[in-house]
Design a protein around this motif. Structure first.
Motif, PDB file in Angstrom:
ATOM      1  N   LYS A  26       0.853  -1.204   0.000  1.00  0.00           N
ATOM      2  CA  LYS A  26       0.000   0.000   0.000  1.00  0.00           C
ATOM      3  C   LYS A  26       0.888   1.252   0.000  1.00  0.00           C
ATOM      4  O   LYS A  26       0.684   2.176  -0.790  1.00  0.00           O
ATOM      5  CB  LYS A  26      -0.909  -0.013   1.231  1.00  0.00           C
ATOM      6  N   LYS A  27       1.892   1.245   0.866  1.00  0.00           N
ATOM      7  CA  LYS A  27       2.781   2.397   0.981  1.00  0.00           C
ATOM      8  C   LYS A  27       3.491   2.661  -0.356  1.00  0.00           C
ATOM      9  O   LYS A  27       3.567   3.787  -0.827  1.00  0.00           O
ATOM     10  CB  LYS A  27       3.812   2.099   2.091  1.00  0.00           C
ATOM     11  N   GLU A  30       1.100   4.069  -2.961  1.00  0.00           N
ATOM     12  CA  GLU A  30       0.748   5.467  -2.644  1.00  0.00           C
ATOM     13  C   GLU A  30       1.896   6.407  -3.025  1.00  0.00           C
ATOM     14  O   GLU A  30       1.673   7.481  -3.558  1.00  0.00           O
ATOM     15  CB  GLU A  30       0.381   5.602  -1.172  1.00  0.00           C
ATOM     16  N   GLN A  31       3.129   5.935  -2.769  1.00  0.00           N
ATOM     17  CA  GLN A  31       4.288   6.755  -3.149  1.00  0.00           C
ATOM     18  C   GLN A  31       4.339   6.961  -4.661  1.00  0.00           C
ATOM     19  O   GLN A  31       4.839   7.962  -5.151  1.00  0.00           O
ATOM     20  CB  GLN A  31       5.588   6.099  -2.675  1.00  0.00           C
ATOM     21  N   TYR A  34      -0.771   6.389  -6.557  1.00  0.00           N
ATOM     22  CA  TYR A  34      -2.069   5.724  -6.615  1.00  0.00           C
ATOM     23  C   TYR A  34      -2.864   6.013  -5.348  1.00  0.00           C
ATOM     24  O   TYR A  34      -2.287   6.167  -4.265  1.00  0.00           O
ATOM     25  CB  TYR A  34      -1.897   4.198  -6.718  1.00  0.00           C
ATOM     26  N   SER A  35      -4.176   6.011  -5.505  1.00  0.00           N
ATOM     27  CA  SER A  35      -5.029   6.037  -4.316  1.00  0.00           C
ATOM     28  C   SER A  35      -5.330   4.560  -3.997  1.00  0.00           C
ATOM     29  O   SER A  35      -5.710   3.794  -4.881  1.00  0.00           O
ATOM     30  CB  SER A  35      -6.261   6.870  -4.655  1.00  0.00           C
ATOM     31  N   VAL A  36      -5.108   4.174  -2.743  1.00  0.00           N
ATOM     32  CA  VAL A  36      -5.144   2.741  -2.392  1.00  0.00           C
ATOM     33  C   VAL A  36      -5.980   2.500  -1.129  1.00  0.00           C
ATOM     34  O   VAL A  36      -5.880   3.258  -0.179  1.00  0.00           O
ATOM     35  CB  VAL A  36      -3.703   2.227  -2.081  1.00  0.00           C
ATOM     36  N   THR A  91      -9.833   3.554  -7.443  1.00  0.00           N
ATOM     37  CA  THR A  91      -8.903   3.274  -6.341  1.00  0.00           C
ATOM     38  C   THR A  91      -8.325   1.865  -6.501  1.00  0.00           C
ATOM     39  O   THR A  91      -9.029   0.954  -6.931  1.00  0.00           O
ATOM     40  CB  THR A  91      -9.678   3.353  -4.996  1.00  0.00           C
TER      41      THR A  91
END
Ligand code: TMP
Length: 212
Positions: A26-27, A30-31, A34-36, A91
């Motif tokens: 997820k991290k 997001e970096q 992306y929206s997760v 998402t």
């Protein structure tokens, strides 16, 4: 861009480190901008978390069929209320366990009819299929010991209803996952758990990079 917002599922036996890997992934996504969202099965909505508590409570005296229907009920709610709306919004959805778990646990380990399970899985998931599935492969004895240790250390618990099943049961679960991976090699990728979560994560990152 191959997949704008993939639906990623993470599978594995007890103690395989799914939660840690889901968080790392997820991290990373997001970096990359992306929206997760991260979710899990059974669970992910208020109702599905209630159902989860019933399923995992060692005091629940469930028949195998009742157990199967509860997993599917939790899934039907989760897919409609949570997964589909997020996918529609663009998402990325990372889900800790999904339909492959039902085939492995209720099919291979509980020995329920697999074609019935496939039908129920498809009804409960409303046509949603994972873009990619990471199967974290761990030796069942090692994984179980790790899961039991963590439960005891952090929650003072003896393990949930499924963790308390025999080693044989968990070996059947593994066999179920490996056979599923053989059947769907493009979707299910086997990742052998390494000595550290970081090493395992490197393997996962490669697979995910290839589908983005
Ligand atoms: P978790 O503790 O890994 O989140 O999963 C809860 C337990 O439920 C785990 O032992 C696997 C089991 N399970 C099934 O037996 N069938 C299913 O369909 C799912 C989603 C989980």
């Amino acid at each position: 861009m191959k997949n704008k917002n993939p639906f990623i599922t993470i599978e594995g036996g007890e103690g395989s480190g799914k939660t840690t890997q889901s968080l790392l992934l997820k991290k990373y996504l997001e970096q990359k901008g992306y929206s997760v969202v991260l979710t899990r099965e059974p669970g992910g909505t208020v109702l599905s978390e209630y159902i989860r508590n019933i399923i995992l409570d060692p005091k629940s005296n469930l028949t195998s069929e009742a157990e199967l229907f509860l997993y599917e009920a939790a899934r039907a709610q989760h897919v409609q209320e949570f997964i589909i709306p997020f996918l529609k919004k663009g998402t990325v959805v990372i889900c800790d366990r999904f339909t492959d778990a039902t085939v492995a646990y209720q099919g291979y380990a509980r020995k329920l009819n697999i074609s019935l399970i496939n039908k129920l899985n498809s009804t409960a998931s409303f046509g949603i299929k994972p873009t990619i599935t990471i199967y974290l492969d761990i030796n069942p004895l090692k994984g179980l010991n790790k899961a039991k240790y963590l439960n005891k250390e952090f929650y003072g618990l003896q393990g949930d209803r499924i963790e308390r099943e025999s080693l044989n049961f968990h070996e059947d679960v593994r066999k179920g996952y490996l056979e599923q991976a053989k059947k769907y090699p493009n979707r299910i990728k086997i990742v052998k758990t390494q000595n550290s979560p970081e090493q395992t994560y490197k393997l996962i990152k490669k697979i995910i990079d290839a589908i983005l």
